[in-house]
Motif scaffolding. Structure first.
Motif, PDB file in Angstrom:
ATOM      1  N   GLU A  35      23.127   1.990   1.766  1.00 19.73           N
ATOM      2  CA  GLU A  35      23.268   1.532   0.610  1.00 19.73           C
ATOM      3  C   GLU A  35      23.369  -0.054   0.740  1.00 19.73           C
ATOM      4  O   GLU A  35      24.534  -0.545   0.263  1.00 19.73           O
ATOM      5  N   THR A  36      22.621  -0.888   1.272  1.00 25.99           N
ATOM      6  CA  THR A  36      22.924  -2.374   1.644  1.00 25.99           C
ATOM      7  C   THR A  36      21.696  -3.031   0.696  1.00 25.99           C
ATOM      8  O   THR A  36      21.428  -4.165   1.096  1.00 25.99           O
ATOM      9  N   PHE A  37      21.285  -2.512  -0.443  1.00 26.30           N
ATOM     10  CA  PHE A  37      20.235  -3.130  -1.240  1.00 26.30           C
ATOM     11  C   PHE A  37      20.885  -4.583  -1.909  1.00 26.30           C
ATOM     12  O   PHE A  37      20.089  -5.627  -1.790  1.00 26.30           O
ATOM     13  N   LYS A  38      22.107  -4.538  -2.196  1.00 24.50           N
ATOM     14  CA  LYS A  38      22.472  -5.534  -3.187  1.00 24.50           C
ATOM     15  C   LYS A  38      22.754  -6.962  -2.124  1.00 24.50           C
ATOM     16  O   LYS A  38      22.303  -8.171  -2.594  1.00 24.50           O
ATOM     17  N   VAL A  39      23.418  -6.670  -0.925  1.00 24.79           N
ATOM     18  CA  VAL A  39      23.566  -7.796   0.043  1.00 24.79           C
ATOM     19  C   VAL A  39      22.096  -8.296   0.267  1.00 24.79           C
ATOM     20  O   VAL A  39      21.935  -9.468   0.590  1.00 24.79           O
ATOM     21  N   ALA A  40      21.293  -7.409   0.629  1.00 25.38           N
ATOM     22  CA  ALA A  40      19.789  -7.822   1.060  1.00 25.38           C
ATOM     23  C   ALA A  40      19.118  -8.426  -0.137  1.00 25.38           C
ATOM     24  O   ALA A  40      18.538  -9.592   0.460  1.00 25.38           O
ATOM     25  N   ALA A  41      19.233  -8.165  -1.334  1.00 28.24           N
ATOM     26  CA  ALA A  41      18.595  -8.899  -2.295  1.00 28.24           C
ATOM     27  C   ALA A  41      19.020 -10.225  -2.649  1.00 28.24           C
ATOM     28  O   ALA A  41      18.495 -11.217  -2.881  1.00 28.24           O
ATOM     29  N   GLU A  42      20.533 -10.498  -2.356  1.00 26.13           N
ATOM     30  CA  GLU A  42      21.188 -11.695  -2.627  1.00 26.13           C
ATOM     31  C   GLU A  42      20.734 -12.623  -1.449  1.00 26.13           C
ATOM     32  O   GLU A  42      20.803 -13.900  -1.429  1.00 26.13           O
ATOM     33  N   THR A  43      20.622 -11.972  -0.199  1.00 28.28           N
ATOM     34  CA  THR A  43      20.567 -13.005   1.088  1.00 28.28           C
ATOM     35  C   THR A  43      19.053 -13.157   1.125  1.00 28.28           C
ATOM     36  O   THR A  43      18.483 -14.413   1.618  1.00 28.28           O
ATOM     37  N   PHE A  44      18.139 -12.326   0.953  1.00 35.38           N
ATOM     38  CA  PHE A  44      16.855 -12.310   1.323  1.00 35.38           C
ATOM     39  C   PHE A  44      15.828 -12.205   0.042  1.00 35.38           C
ATOM     40  O   PHE A  44      15.173 -11.130   0.172  1.00 35.38           O
ATOM     41  N   PRO A  45      15.877 -12.950  -0.978  1.00 35.93           N
ATOM     42  CA  PRO A  45      15.060 -12.516  -2.195  1.00 35.93           C
ATOM     43  C   PRO A  45      13.854 -12.460  -1.896  1.00 35.93           C
ATOM     44  O   PRO A  45      13.069 -11.698  -2.492  1.00 35.93           O
ATOM     45  N   THR A  46      13.158 -13.474  -1.134  1.00 38.55           N
ATOM     46  CA  THR A  46      11.730 -13.398  -0.900  1.00 38.55           C
ATOM     47  C   THR A  46      11.203 -12.214  -0.013  1.00 38.55           C
ATOM     48  O   THR A  46      10.010 -12.073   0.232  1.00 38.55           O
ATOM     49  N   ALA A  47      12.359 -11.584   0.617  1.00 37.38           N
ATOM     50  CA  ALA A  47      11.858 -10.476   1.577  1.00 37.38           C
ATOM     51  C   ALA A  47      11.819  -9.026   0.520  1.00 37.38           C
ATOM     52  O   ALA A  47      11.363  -8.038   1.166  1.00 37.38           O
ATOM     53  N   THR A  48      12.556  -9.026  -0.331  1.00 34.55           N
ATOM     54  CA  THR A  48      12.948  -7.935  -1.028  1.00 34.55           C
ATOM     55  C   THR A  48      12.532  -7.849  -2.347  1.00 34.55           C
ATOM     56  O   THR A  48      12.750  -6.702  -3.348  1.00 34.55           O
ATOM     57  N   ASN A  49      11.490  -8.520  -3.050  1.00 36.94           N
ATOM     58  CA  ASN A  49      11.193  -8.575  -4.162  1.00 36.94           C
ATOM     59  C   ASN A  49       9.485  -8.186  -4.481  1.00 36.94           C
ATOM     60  O   ASN A  49       9.053  -8.251  -5.372  1.00 36.94           O
ATOM     61  N   PHE A  50       8.937  -7.709  -3.280  1.00 34.96           N
ATOM     62  CA  PHE A  50       7.578  -6.932  -3.381  1.00 34.96           C
ATOM     63  C   PHE A  50       7.469  -5.740  -2.487  1.00 34.96           C
ATOM     64  O   PHE A  50       8.403  -5.577  -1.612  1.00 34.96           O
ATOM     65  N   ASP A  51       6.738  -4.983  -2.848  1.00 32.64           N
ATOM     66  CA  ASP A  51       6.108  -3.788  -1.944  1.00 32.64           C
ATOM     67  C   ASP A  51       4.717  -3.783  -1.657  1.00 32.64           C
ATOM     68  O   ASP A  51       4.167  -4.319  -2.503  1.00 32.64           O
ATOM     69  N   PRO A  52       4.238  -3.391  -0.512  1.00 34.61           N
ATOM     70  CA  PRO A  52       2.834  -2.966  -0.305  1.00 34.61           C
ATOM     71  C   PRO A  52       2.311  -1.743  -0.892  1.00 34.61           C
ATOM     72  O   PRO A  52       2.861  -0.852  -0.847  1.00 34.61           O
ATOM     73  N   ARG A  53       1.191  -1.717  -1.483  1.00 30.96           N
ATOM     74  CA  ARG A  53       0.555  -0.648  -1.793  1.00 30.96           C
ATOM     75  C   ARG A  53      -0.779  -0.324  -1.149  1.00 30.96           C
ATOM     76  O   ARG A  53      -1.673  -1.318  -0.895  1.00 30.96           O
ATOM     77  N   ILE A  54      -1.021   0.877  -0.369  1.00 28.90           N
ATOM     78  CA  ILE A  54      -2.035   1.311   0.423  1.00 28.90           C
ATOM     79  C   ILE A  54      -3.332   1.653  -0.893  1.00 28.90           C
ATOM     80  O   ILE A  54      -2.922   2.857  -1.283  1.00 28.90           O
ATOM     81  N   ASP A  55      -4.181   0.947  -0.867  1.00 29.17           N
ATOM     82  CA  ASP A  55      -5.355   1.329  -1.613  1.00 29.17           C
ATOM     83  C   ASP A  55      -6.270   2.134  -1.060  1.00 29.17           C
ATOM     84  O   ASP A  55      -7.047   3.061  -1.769  1.00 29.17           O
ATOM     85  N   HIS A  56      -6.584   1.784   0.435  1.00 28.28           N
ATOM     86  CA  HIS A  56      -7.696   2.765   0.920  1.00 28.28           C
ATOM     87  C   HIS A  56      -7.374   2.481   2.348  1.00 28.28           C
ATOM     88  O   HIS A  56      -6.831   1.599   3.124  1.00 28.28           O
ATOM     89  N   PHE A  57      -7.532   3.758   3.165  1.00 29.87           N
ATOM     90  CA  PHE A  57      -7.161   3.915   4.423  1.00 29.87           C
ATOM     91  C   PHE A  57      -7.889   4.632   5.315  1.00 29.87           C
ATOM     92  O   PHE A  57      -7.966   5.905   5.099  1.00 29.87           O
ATOM     93  N   ARG A  58      -9.235   4.267   5.674  1.00 23.79           N
ATOM     94  CA  ARG A  58     -10.121   4.979   6.566  1.00 23.79           C
ATOM     95  C   ARG A  58     -10.199   4.260   8.119  1.00 23.79           C
ATOM     96  O   ARG A  58     -10.067   3.211   8.339  1.00 23.79           O
ATOM     97  N   GLY A  59     -10.070   5.410   8.884  1.00 23.22           N
ATOM     98  CA  GLY A  59      -9.842   5.351  10.327  1.00 23.22           C
ATOM     99  C   GLY A  59      -8.955   5.878  10.978  1.00 23.22           C
ATOM    100  O   GLY A  59      -7.718   6.232  10.261  1.00 23.22           O
ATOM    101  N   ASN A  60      -8.978   5.780  12.380  1.00 21.44           N
ATOM    102  CA  ASN A  60      -7.566   6.375  13.133  1.00 21.44           C
ATOM    103  C   ASN A  60      -6.796   5.273  13.575  1.00 21.44           C
ATOM    104  O   ASN A  60      -7.525   4.570  14.563  1.00 21.44           O
ATOM    105  N   VAL A  61      -5.632   5.157  13.235  1.00 22.02           N
ATOM    106  CA  VAL A  61      -4.837   3.975  13.851  1.00 22.02           C
ATOM    107  C   VAL A  61      -3.467   4.591  14.269  1.00 22.02           C
ATOM    108  O   VAL A  61      -2.764   5.424  13.848  1.00 22.02           O
ATOM    109  N   LEU A  62      -3.320   4.210  15.490  1.00 20.79           N
ATOM    110  CA  LEU A  62      -2.212   4.870  16.517  1.00 20.79           C
ATOM    111  C   LEU A  62      -1.133   3.574  16.796  1.00 20.79           C
ATOM    112  O   LEU A  62      -1.509   2.498  17.132  1.00 20.79           O
ATOM    113  N   ILE A  63       0.027   3.908  16.433  1.00 17.85           N
ATOM    114  CA  ILE A  63       1.248   3.246  16.655  1.00 17.85           C
ATOM    115  C   ILE A  63       1.699   3.456  18.137  1.00 17.85           C
ATOM    116  O   ILE A  63       2.215   4.657  18.144  1.00 17.85           O
ATOM    117  N   ALA A  64       1.984   2.632  19.009  1.00 16.34           N
ATOM    118  CA  ALA A  64       2.237   2.870  20.261  1.00 16.34           C
ATOM    119  C   ALA A  64       3.433   2.017  20.485  1.00 16.34           C
ATOM    120  O   ALA A  64       3.355   0.922  20.493  1.00 16.34           O
TER     121      ALA A  64
END
Length: 395
Positions: A35-64
């Motif tokens: 639970e470190t949301f508060k300190v993160a939001a205070e220190t990094f406001p432009t990093a914690t004020n949005f989220d990505p949404r996946i709208d479409h994902f076609r294809g095989n993607v491997l994270i190595a």
């Protein structure tokens, strides 16, 4: 091998996070920051004020990758599950591979993770046994691989740390293409971490070599082998994760009161003794950077065992990253690069794709706001980011 494969097509949207101090994404039980949301939001406001949404994902993607690559996999998987777009009937694992299958209505693609397994099989486990497992499961070819060098634990062919050569990556690309049919590769620079602290000069040198390698590789004309197969990866892109985490650490260092001019990562907590590999006689002292792990106030260099006023919300251990702080920009940067290479993208020439790559890094490997200049609660689209990068002041 590629006859049945549908083209890569990934689309995403940015959403405003309504309460930056709450968890918009599930807490993934893997190097969690608690639970470190508060300190993160205070220190990094432009990093914690949005989220990505996946709208479409076609294809095989491997994270190595190593455990940081595993974090990215879990974050993307948790994002998809939260959205309700995961096919829960699909197996979550195939031998060494973790796998999240997206519902057909949202593209039907797969997000996969493969750990670096063995130095005896190509590079980082790109081996025949793994390929055969994937063939049996019907998940080859892999259109896109996301690769992170596990610095400095990549000494598989004798390269000295700080002296990594382009041949390491040329060979990796060749094996990825021949073994898995990889067409696209996203390479990640490695952020500062406890391992890097042991030799920061060598660490920076190897990171810069990777940046230069990607530029050099993309200037080469495609070459063909005797059987007519093109030997070059179609698209090789870079996400500068090191730059992103450096920006976050620099911001945190100012919050901690570390004087300007003092190296961001130089002030550490007391070291702790850890085992190196499986040899009980090899141990090393790890020292966590206070700019990564501490919040609100720094202590004297190397003299305190714990952060004086608690954690940072950036990294829990000096090597892994907090989902609610690093996650949105890391995930968005990857989704952005995947969209640059997508069949539905307006950017189809190599020059256009690399312009798109530059915008993804400019926007997400930084602390730049993702919101519209005149509509502060509306995140930009990728096309609007492109326009802003070209100097359009309307965005």
């Amino acid at each position: 091998m590629k006859d049945h494969l549908q083209p890569l097509d990934v689309r995403f949207t940015l959403l405003e996070r309504q309460d930056p101090q709450s968890a918009s994404l599930e807490q993934v039980p893997y190097h969690s920051c608690g639970e470190t949301f508060k300190v993160a939001a205070e220190t990094f406001p432009t990093a914690t004020n949005f989220d990505p949404r996946i709208d479409h994902f076609r294809g095989n993607v491997l994270i190595a990758g190593d455990s940081v690559g595993r974090q990215l996999y879990f974050w993307l998987s948790a994002r998809a599950k939260r959205q309700g777009i995961v096919d829960e009937t699909a197996p979550p694992r195939v031998d060494h591979f973790l796998m999240t299958k997206i519902l057909d209505a949202y593209g039907g693609g797969r997000i996969m993770f493969m750990a670096h397994i063995s130095s005896d099989e190509f590079h980082y486990g790109l081996g025949r046994d793994q390929r055969n497992s994937m063939l049996r499961a019907g998940i080859l070819p892999i259109q896109t691989m996301i690769f992170r060098t596990a610095w400095p634990h990549f000494q598989l062919r004798g390269e000295d740390v700080g002296a990594l050569k382009p041949n390491f990556y040329f060979d990796l690309l060749h094996q990825a293409q021949n073994t898995y049919g990889v067409e696209n590769m996203i390479m990640l620079t490695t952020p500062h971490n406890n391992n890097a602290a042991l030799n920061p000069v060598a660490f920076r040198k190897d990171g810069q070599m990777l940046r230069e390698f990607v530029i050099h590789y993309n200037k080469q004309p495609p070459s063909s082998s005797s059987d007519g197969n093109v030997k070059n990866i179609k698209n090789l892109l870079l996400f500068d994760l090191e730059q992103l985490t450096n920006k976050l650490a620099e911001r945190n260092a100012r919050t901690l009161g570390i004087p300007e001019g003092e190296p961001t990562f130089a002030r550490t907590l007391k070291g702790f003794n850890v085992l190196v590999g499986r040899n009980p006689d090899r141990r090393m002292t790890m020292k966590m950077s206070q700019a990564l792990v501490c919040g609100y106030e720094a202590g004297p260099d190397g003299q305190v065992e714990a952060c004086p006023k608690g954690p940072s919300g950036l990294s829990a251990d000096g090597t892994h990253w907090c989902q609610h702080t690093v996650g949105p920009r890391f995930m968005s940067g990857i989704l952005c690069l995947l969209s640059c290479m997508s069949s539905s993208s307006p950017y189809q020439t190599k020059d256009d794709i690399h312009s798109c790559e530059m915008v993804c890094n400019h926007q997400f490997a930084s602390l730049m706001s993702v919101f519209h200049r005149h509509e502060p609660h509306r995140p930009l689209t990728l096309e609007e980011m492109m326009q802003r990068a070209k100097g359009n002041t309307n965005y």
